[in-house]
Design a protein around this motif. Structure first.
Motif, short mmCIF file in Angstrom:
data_model
loop_
_atom_site.label_atom_id
_atom_site.label_comp_id
_atom_site.label_asym_id
_atom_site.label_seq_id
_atom_site.Cartn_x
_atom_site.Cartn_y
_atom_site.Cartn_z
N PHE A 910 0.79 -1.21 0.01
CA PHE A 910 0.12 -0.33 0.01
C PHE A 910 0.78 1.23 0.04
CE2 PHE A 910 -2.43 -3.44 2.08
CZ PHE A 910 -3.53 -3.24 1.29
N PHE A 911 0.55 2.24 -0.68
CA PHE A 911 1.28 3.49 -1.00
C PHE A 911 0.59 4.79 -0.33
CE2 PHE A 911 2.64 0.89 -4.51
CZ PHE A 911 3.98 0.94 -4.46
N ILE A 912 0.97 5.35 0.78
CA ILE A 912 0.45 6.34 1.71
C ILE A 912 0.92 7.71 1.18
CG2 ILE A 912 -0.11 7.04 3.82
CD1 ILE A 912 0.68 4.15 4.84
N ASN A 913 0.12 8.67 1.13
CA ASN A 913 0.38 10.02 0.61
C ASN A 913 1.18 9.96 -0.84
OD1 ASN A 913 -0.82 10.87 2.94
ND2 ASN A 913 1.16 10.88 4.20
N PHE A 914 0.98 8.87 -1.50
CA PHE A 914 1.90 8.96 -2.85
C PHE A 914 1.22 9.84 -3.65
CE2 PHE A 914 3.43 7.35 -6.76
CZ PHE A 914 4.66 6.36 -6.35
N PRO A 915 2.03 11.04 -4.32
CA PRO A 915 1.62 11.95 -5.05
C PRO A 915 1.25 11.60 -6.45
CG PRO A 915 4.08 12.32 -4.91
CD PRO A 915 3.67 10.77 -4.26
N THR A 916 0.52 12.41 -7.06
CA THR A 916 0.02 12.30 -8.69
C THR A 916 0.72 13.25 -9.27
OG1 THR A 916 -1.90 13.47 -8.45
CG2 THR A 916 -2.08 10.89 -8.04
N GLY A 917 1.24 14.47 -8.90
CA GLY A 917 1.89 15.26 -9.54
C GLY A 917 2.94 15.93 -8.92
N LEU A 918 4.08 16.17 -9.65
CA LEU A 918 5.25 16.74 -9.05
C LEU A 918 5.63 17.77 -10.01
CD1 LEU A 918 7.10 13.48 -7.95
CD2 LEU A 918 6.13 15.04 -6.29
N LEU A 919 6.72 18.85 -9.50
CA LEU A 919 7.64 19.55 -10.19
C LEU A 919 8.80 18.70 -10.73
CD1 LEU A 919 7.55 22.81 -8.07
CD2 LEU A 919 6.32 22.51 -10.44
N CYS A 920 9.28 18.93 -11.78
CA CYS A 920 10.67 18.28 -12.35
C CYS A 920 11.69 18.68 -10.98
CB CYS A 920 11.23 18.95 -13.38
SG CYS A 920 10.03 18.44 -14.69
N ILE A 1065 2.59 9.52 -12.87
CA ILE A 1065 3.23 10.86 -12.32
C ILE A 1065 3.14 11.95 -13.35
CG2 ILE A 1065 4.95 12.05 -11.02
CD1 ILE A 1065 3.88 10.07 -9.24
N CYS A 1066 2.48 12.89 -12.99
CA CYS A 1066 2.48 14.29 -14.00
C CYS A 1066 3.45 15.15 -13.51
CB CYS A 1066 1.02 14.42 -14.20
SG CYS A 1066 1.04 16.11 -15.29
N THR A 1067 4.60 15.50 -14.22
CA THR A 1067 5.52 16.55 -13.83
C THR A 1067 5.24 17.81 -14.48
OG1 THR A 1067 6.97 15.58 -15.37
CG2 THR A 1067 6.96 14.73 -13.20
N SER A 1068 5.56 18.63 -14.07
CA SER A 1068 5.48 20.12 -14.80
C SER A 1068 6.99 20.83 -14.52
CB SER A 1068 4.49 21.10 -14.05
OG SER A 1068 4.39 20.94 -12.58
N ARG A 1069 7.04 21.90 -15.34
CA ARG A 1069 8.49 22.28 -15.36
C ARG A 1069 8.81 23.14 -14.25
NH1 ARG A 1069 8.87 24.93 -21.51
NH2 ARG A 1069 6.88 25.91 -20.88
N SER A 1070 10.22 23.09 -13.80
CA SER A 1070 10.50 23.92 -12.72
C SER A 1070 11.69 24.84 -12.97
CB SER A 1070 11.03 22.95 -11.47
OG SER A 1070 11.88 21.79 -11.82
N LEU A 1071 13.00 24.10 -12.81
CA LEU A 1071 14.17 25.13 -13.13
C LEU A 1071 15.04 24.05 -14.12
CD1 LEU A 1071 15.29 25.73 -9.37
CD2 LEU A 1071 13.91 27.27 -10.94
N HIS A 1072 15.69 25.19 -14.85
CA HIS A 1072 16.80 24.63 -15.64
C HIS A 1072 18.09 25.00 -15.31
CE1 HIS A 1072 18.52 24.42 -20.15
NE2 HIS A 1072 18.56 23.12 -19.47
N VAL A 1073 18.87 24.06 -15.28
CA VAL A 1073 20.42 24.54 -14.79
C VAL A 1073 21.34 24.21 -15.91
CG1 VAL A 1073 21.93 24.15 -12.95
CG2 VAL A 1073 19.58 23.84 -12.32
N ARG A 1074 22.28 25.12 -16.04
CA ARG A 1074 23.31 25.03 -17.20
C ARG A 1074 24.68 25.22 -16.17
NH1 ARG A 1074 21.75 28.32 -22.43
NH2 ARG A 1074 20.76 29.39 -21.02
N ALA A 1075 25.62 24.50 -16.67
CA ALA A 1075 26.78 24.73 -15.82
C ALA A 1075 28.10 24.45 -16.64
CB ALA A 1075 27.01 23.87 -14.60
N THR A 1076 29.33 25.16 -16.37
CA THR A 1076 30.41 25.11 -17.36
C THR A 1076 31.50 25.36 -16.30
OG1 THR A 1076 29.27 26.48 -18.74
CG2 THR A 1076 31.56 26.26 -19.41
#
Length: 1434
Positions: A910-920, A1065-1076
């Motif tokens: 059994f899954f308790i408090n399992f989300p259906t939507g998250l941010l990336c 799980i339905c994910t919606s956009r959050s942050l985009h990280v680029r690094a050099t």
């Protein structure tokens, strides 16, 4: 017409034979009765002459008579009743049936292969009986008596006196007016005196003396002594004497006339053996009038009534009992047979033929003597003086044969009489001539009955003339038939005409004309005659040169219909069955239904239950085009017949039912309990259920996951006998092996039913049929019983569906369950149920009554039958070997044959408090509850997923509760500590081993051990564990499959079990990280070490406003590496969180240095176990990144890459042994530009939802591998070019390049210029300004490098000169150095300036090459920032 035993000539000759009357004394009759025969019956088998007979015609020409037959009959003084004749003909036909085992004639016509009985003995029997039973008529003499035998016994006191009495009796019968019957040929009838002597009495001398006296009195030609009964009764019974009488006596005669009223009554009852018994008018009407078309169904809505059957069975078998059971001729020997034969010969030779010859002469003389008269005068005289002849009478009087139209002595009748006599003795030529003459006379006189008779016999005589001098005058017959039928209204004579003419036409292969003739005579006055003639017409159509098959079938149907009306049920059934061969499978569904329906009814009436059931079955299983009411009637009839059939054998096996259809291949078998519904926040694992559609891709994924976990359990190999767990077996699954089921766990079988009818079907008490073989004992227990008893229920429990309604033309599935209680082999055979229909299921006004019928709310009409249907599933076609490809072979399908294994543990999740939507990238903490619902403990609980980066149960060192109060308030998933404000700019270090998080231990990263306490879950126990989830980096809907694996604690049980769960799980956009990452210009850090880099991080908020996120806060940036760590943040503005509103971007810069513990082993080929974690905190709380869940997700995101590098390092290590040392050097140079630094950006998002503010948290990972190359938090989508060139390559391992690329070599040497930023010089005192500059050279690799510094470089572009001006290096212009691995070299230079200004000192060109290489490569230092110096004048 069908083939006949006799030829047409034999048939006609036997139809018209001289008739001889027999008048016996009582004593003589008594003698013959000792043999159970009358005198006429006694002589009948011997009435055909075995030798040729000669006689002379009127012209004294010798005429030969062949195969002559006479008929001897007892005198009957009243004509037979029409009813008795009908009864006799009915019985003759009903008794004559096709012989059992008779090989049918196979006729091939076009596409048809028809099995048709070649002969029709019932028709021949009917025809013979019909012709024999025709009453004598006045217009012809063919069936008038020519002679009379007077038979007296020798044992009488005065035989001569007895002869006298009999002679007087005969005279009285012939000439007295009180007897109008029988008819006699001529007034002077031949009397033949027969003395019958019983040899067994022994008084032979007396008999001889009486015979001598008779010869003197009557002459030797007129009397005969017949000796019979020679057999002594006490002779041996074993002596076999043939019985020639039986074949004649089976054909019933009309000697004994029964009352025909009984027959007519019973005929009414047999017209419709199956009817509803309500409408008597229709019944009577159908028997008399052709109101209903033959192809119309008889009372389709009526039910079958058993009382009708009883009536039919009594009347059908009410035929006259023949004496076939009693022996005939018991007192006769073979010698007696010869004596009787001799007697007939003598009578014919010496008595009958001389008499006929004399009579013909006399008649001929009379006619010749009258020929002298004028024909017209003769006719005129007749008109005046013949008072009794009235040609002007009306047609009604003309047809009346009881009052003679001609007096007996009329010359026309004398001609006819002579013609008939000639015909009887086979003198057909003379007969034809006389008939032809008589015909003209009769037609002139308008005596139509007489004319028709003359025409009929003239046609037959013409046909029978030897040598066929003239063609058969068929138009004579046509006229005769028309006259008999239309003018004379005499159907009996018309029928005789048709029978004769059809036989003649058939012999001439004129089948079409014969068929037309036969059909023309069918009428409503006699069903039996019409049936027989229609059947013969059908045979004509099939015997034509080009067989007319459909006409044959159609007329067979008509014949069957008339047979049915005539009460001839067996013949009706036979006709319909023969016609069915033509209509079957040709798409004539309505005709097929009619035929099958009739066959079913007739078979039921005849108690041929199997045939009846089969016929009704065909009506129902074909795609019927009948209206719903008709289909409902068919169904009720079928159920009624079926019920009667099953009542005959109640203890027999259950019959196979035809409805509803079962799509066997669509049968699905599900093992296990049904899924539990969700309870609030508690959601059960989705697992698998029958409601899910089969998906081959998904099925393959589950199989791969299971193989993966099994291979980990078995130390890297999948066992050869591995069989993936299949919970639901269907047509797409692999059913070649026996599936496994567990004791006490239900087996659900989904059966797909289809109702092809337009009326609903009601199945009641529907359950599975099975047999079970326990594994413990050898005795096979079969569950194939209608009602499972207690012993059966102890082994396998069966669940029954009480009511299952299938609406019209509906496909519906039923789920039936079995509960195995013992181990063993189970075989599911089929389904068993009661089939019934719903009361009043007839649509009115086009409304389907089945609409809205709900289970439990409908009423069965009470008529249902119990039966079964087998589930026979054909396996897949085999196509592997050459033999299988060339032939059609099918493999096994064992989905219905599970093996029941011992009890196993059963896990529920059994899954308790399992989300259906998250941010990336969002981190969420949920809980998982594991429950063991079986009676066995379970162990080795593991979970495997294709997306291990999505979830974690925490590492081995995880502290599960957050530490800081604010973290507790916000339900943070991270472990946090409050930081000192002074440490904001600098990194806080910690370390962790990858082994703590299940990475780097050599196992598969996708297989995760579930940390159960004591590693065992006891029966009934439940455990709740935290589970951290991280939203996938890509937006959209993600289906993530979890496969939970567990085993029984019993070691001998090698069977594992799995449980599936699919999280959406339905994910919606959050942050985009680029690094050099790039190398720092500063060669040393605070500690004086020479390796440091700059890290640039670009964070953008790409979230859309729909999700309700107000802003993101970057709370911490952490690094994780074995070799590098973040040291501090550069140019941070203040100590607040970095806030990002929608579409805002933040740029961060960090300094990174090499870890202390990596010194000396930085280029080891084996990865280190310990990672250094450096956290740079932007707020007042540090998230300890080396603990769960932050470290878990970091390690999981790297697991696939880690696995790749791990394999590569081993590969290169093995190659190193073979390759030259040059390859090692090259590899080392390549590693110079590589960096192993991973960045984790931790953030918080503030969300407003339902006027409440929520804080979400998450992390993004960036893996930096190469200096100067930009890396992203998730891969960028690359647009594919429209056309891609085809590349041909060999699939071998690409070897390590033997030469480094220029880009790699340019990173070998790191250069740095040290000089004062500004320099003051007095140009007035000294025109040249000299500035000391130090050039630091650092070797970044472990290889020895040759370096060349060239100071002669001048900027080529005029732009550079304008900006920076020109200066000169003093001293040596070119230096050549050799740097060892990681060596730092300091070179002192002097720059010379002549003007004030700003100068760029970055002009030295530095070239590097490996010691054993020729080519030089310029370093990348020239592309770096300009080294500017300011020269001031004092």
């Amino acid at each position: 017409m069908a083939q006949c035993v006799q030829s047409v000539q034999e048939f006609i000759q036997d139809s018209f034979v001289p008739l001889v009357a027999a008048l016996c004394s009582e004593e003589a009759e008594r003698l013959t009765r000792r043999n159970n025969l009358s005198f006429a019956e006694l002589v009948r088998p011997f009435c055909r002459l075995t030798s040729e007979v000669h006689m002379r015609d009127p012209n004294n020409q010798l005429h030969i008579i062949k195969n002559l037959k006479i008929a001897v009959n007892n005198i009957i003084t009243h004509p037979p009743q029409p009813g008795a004749i009908r009864k006799l003909l009915h019985d003759v036909v009903s008794v004559s049936q096709p012989a059992e085992g008779l090989v049918a004639n196979v006729i091939t016509a076009g596409d048809y292969d028809l099995n048709i009985s070649a002969t029709t003995p019932w028709f021949e029997s009917y025809r013979e009986c019909f012709l024999q039973s025709m009453p004598a008529s006045d217009h012809e003499f063919l069936n008038h008596y020519v002679a009379c035998m007077l038979v007296v016994s020798s044992s009488e006191p005065d035989p001569v006196e007895q002869f006298l009495k009999l002679s007087q009796e005969q005279h009285r019968i012939q000439h007295s007016s009180e007897y109008s019957y029988p008819k006699w040929f001529i007034p002077n009838t031949l009397k033949y005196y027969v003395l019958l002597h019983d040899v067994s009495t022994g008084e032979e001398q007396r008999a001889d003396s009486i015979y001598e006296e008779m010869k003197q009195r009557y002459g030797t030609q007129g009397c005969y002594l017949l000796k019979i009964n020679s057999r002594v009764s006490n002779r041996g019974a074993d002596e076999q004497i043939p019985d020639p009488w039986s074949q004649y006596l089976q054909k019933n005669t009309i000697q004994n006339q029964d009352s025909y009223e009984d027959y007519t009554v019973s005929n009414k009852n047999t017209d419709h053996l199956i009817s509803d018994g309500t409408d008597s008018e229709i019944k009577d009407g159908l028997s008399n009038n052709f109101k209903t078309h033959p192809l119309q169904l008889d009372h389709p809505s009526g039910s079958l009534d058993s009382t009708d059957y009883m009536k039919a069975s009594t009347s059908l078998q009410d035929s006259k009992k023949s004496n076939s059971g009693t022996p005939h001729g018991a007192c006769l020997t073979l010698t007696d047979h010869d004596r009787i034969r001799q007697f007939i010969q003598e009578f014919t030779f010496r008595g009958l033929l001389p008499h006929i010859e004399k009579t013909i002469r006399q008649l001929n003389d009379q006619l010749i003597s009258r020929k002298g008269l004028s024909r017209s005068l003769f006719s005129a005289t007749k008109k005046w003086f013949s008072g009794s002849k009235v040609p002007e009478k009306s047609i009604n009087e003309l047809k009346n044969t009881s009052g003679l139209l001609y007096p007996p002595e009329a010359p026309e009748l004398q001609i006819r009489k002579m013609a008939d006599l000639c015909f009887l003795v086979q003198h057909y030529e003379l007969a034809y001539s006389c008939y032809h003459t008589a015909k003209k006379d009769f037609l002139n006189d308008q005596a139509m009955l007489y004319a028709a008779g003359a025409l009929e016999m003239a046609a037959v005589s013409a046909f029978l003339q030897p040598g066929a001098p003239r063609p058969y005058p068929a138009h004579y017959m046509e006229t005769a038939i028309q006259t008999y039928r239309d003018i004379c209204k005499n159907m009996v004579l018309a029928e005789r005409c048709v029978l004769l003419s059809a036989e003649i036409l058939k012999s001439q292969s004129k089948y079409s004309e014969a068929a037309a003739l036969l059909i023309r005579l069918t009428s409503e006055d006699s069903d039996l005659r019409s049936a027989l003639l229609l059947e013969q017409a059908a045979h004509c159509f099939i015997n034509m040169k080009s067989p007319m098959v459909r006409k044959f079938a159609f007329h067979m149907i008509l014949a069957g219909h008339r047979f049915s009306k005539a009460g001839q049920k067996k013949h009706a059934l036979r006709c319909y069955c023969q016609a069915m061969q033509v209509y079957k499978g040709k798409g004539w569904s309505l005709a097929e239904d009619h035929i099958n329906f009739t066959i079913g009814r007739q078979s039921f009436t005849l108690r041929q239950m199997d045939n009846a059931v089969s016929a009704f079955r065909h009506i129902l299983i074909n795609d019927s085009k009948q209206p719903p009411a008709q289909q409902g009637a068919f169904l009720r009839e079928y159920l009624y017949v079926y019920k009667n059939a099953t009542q005959l054998s109640p203890d027999g096996p259950l019959p196979q039912l035809p409805l509803p259809y079962i799509n066997s291949s669509a049968t699905r078998v599900f093992f296990g309990h049904d899924r539990r519904p969700a309870e609030g926040e508690k959601q059960a694992a989705t697992h698998i259920s029958l409601d899910q559609e089969y998906d081959s891709e998904s099925s393959q994924q589950w199989k791969e996951l299971e193989e993966q976990v099994v291979s980990v359990i078995n130390k890297g190999t999948v066992p050869s006998n591995f069989q993936p767990t299949q919970f639901c077996l269907n047509r797409y699954s692999d059913n070649s092996k026996f599936p496994l089921a567990v004791v006490e766990e239900p087996i659900t079988v989904e059966v797909s039913f289809r109702n092809p009818l337009k009326v609903p079907l009601l199945l009641t008490d529907l359950s599975l049929l099975w047999k079970f073989q326990p594994k413990d004992f050898s005795a096979k227990h079969d569950g194939e019983t209608k009602e499972q008893g207690m012993c059966d229920e102890d082994m396998v429990g069966t669940e029954a569906i009480a009511e299952f309604l299938i609406n019209s033309e509906e496909t519906k599935v039923a789920r039936l369950k079995l509960f195995p209680h013992q181990t063993g082999e189970l075989h599911i055979l089929g389904v068993v149920y009661n089939l019934g229909s719903v009361q009043g299921a007839v649509s009115l006004d086009g409304i389907d009554p089945s609409i809205g019928l709900q289970p439990g709310k409908f009423v069965s009409n009470g008529l249902s039958v119990r039966g079964r249907q087998d589930l026979e599933i054909q396996g897949p076609r085999l196509n592997n070997t050459k033999e299988e490809k060339t032939s059609i072979k099918y493999g096994p399908d064992r989905r219905l044959d599970p093996i029941i294994t011992e009890e196993m543990p059963l896990l529920e999740v059994f899954f308790i408090n399992f989300p259906t939507g998250l941010l990336c990238g969002e981190i969420k903490k949920a809980y998982v509850e594991f429950v063991n619902v079986s009676k066995c403990p379970l162990t080795a609980l593991k979970v495997v997923s294709k997306h291990p980066e999505f979830f974690t149960f925490g590492g081995n060192t995880a502290v599960l509760t957050p530490l800081s109060p604010s973290a507790s308030e916000n339900c943070s998933a991270y472990k946090t500590v409050v930081t000192d404000p002074t440490s904001v700019r600098t990194a806080l270090l910690s370390s962790a081993s990858s082994a703590d998080f299940g990475v780097g231990t050599g196992g598969s990263p996708e297989v995760i051990q579930v940390p159960l306490p004591d590693a065992v879950l006891l029966p009934g126990a439940s455990v709740q564990l935290p589970m951290w989830l991280r939203g996938p980096d890509e937006e959209g809907v993600h289906e993530i499959n979890f496969l939970f694996y567990y085993e029984s604690i019993k070691k001998h049980s090698k069977i594992h079990r799995v449980l599936r769960h699919t999280a959406v799980i339905c994910t919606s956009r959050s942050l985009h990280v680029r690094a050099t990452v790039c190398r720092s210009n500063a060669l040393g850090d605070e500690e004086g070490r020479g390796d440091n880099m700059l890290l640039f991080v670009d964070v953008e908020n790409i979230n859309t406003s729909e999700t309700g996120v107000k802003e993101f806060h970057i709370v911490q940036v952490s690094s994780n590496s074995k070799h590098w760590k973040l040291q501090k943040s550069v140019n941070i503005s203040g100590d607040k969180d970095t806030k990002l509103a929608s579409r805002e971007r933040a740029k961060l810069c960090f300094k990174a240095v090499r870890c202390k513990n990596s010194e000396g082993s930085a280029f080891s080929f084996y990865p280190l176990e310990n990672y250094t974690f450096a956290d740079i905190v932007f707020g007042n709380e540090q998230i300890i990144s080396s603990t769960s869940p932050c470290a878990d997700f970091f390690f999981q995101s790297l697991s696939s890459e880690f696995k790749r590098t791990h394999v590569q390092s081993h590969t290169h290590a093995s190659q190193r042994v073979v390759k030259q040392s040059l390859d090692e050097t090259v590899r080392l140079i390549q590693r110079c530009s590589e960096v192993d630094l991973n960045i984790v950006v931790l953030w918080k998002a503030y969300v407003v939802e339902d006027s409440k503010q929520l804080i979400l948290e998450g992390q993004h990972h960036v893996a930096l591998n190469t200096v100067g190359k930009e890396a992203f938090s998730f891969p960028q989508k690359q647009e594919l070019p429209e056309t891609v060139l085809l590349k041909f390559f060999r699939p071998e391992n690409t070897p390590v390049p033997t030469r480094p690329t220029p880009e790699q070599l340019s990173n070998l040497i790191k250069t740095s210029l040290h000089y004062p930023e500004s320099f003051n010089h007095s140009f007035h005192q000294k025109s040249l300004c000299l500035v000391p500059v130090t050039l630091l050279l650092s070797n970044c690799s472990q290889a020895v490098v040759d370096v060349m510094i060239d100071l002669r470089h001048k900027p080529t572009s005029s732009e550079a000169l304008e900006i920076h001006g020109s200066f000169t290096w003093l001293g040596q212009t070119q230096y050549k150095l050799q740097l060892k691995g990681h060596e730092v070299y300091s070179l002192q230079l002097k720059a010379c300036f002549v003007h004030t200004g700003v100068y760029n000192l970055g002009t030295p060109r530095v070239f590097a090459k490996l010691v054993d290489q020729v080519t030089l490569f310029e370093t990348s230092q020239q592309n770096s920032m300009p080294a500017l110096i300011i020269i001031n004048n004092i």
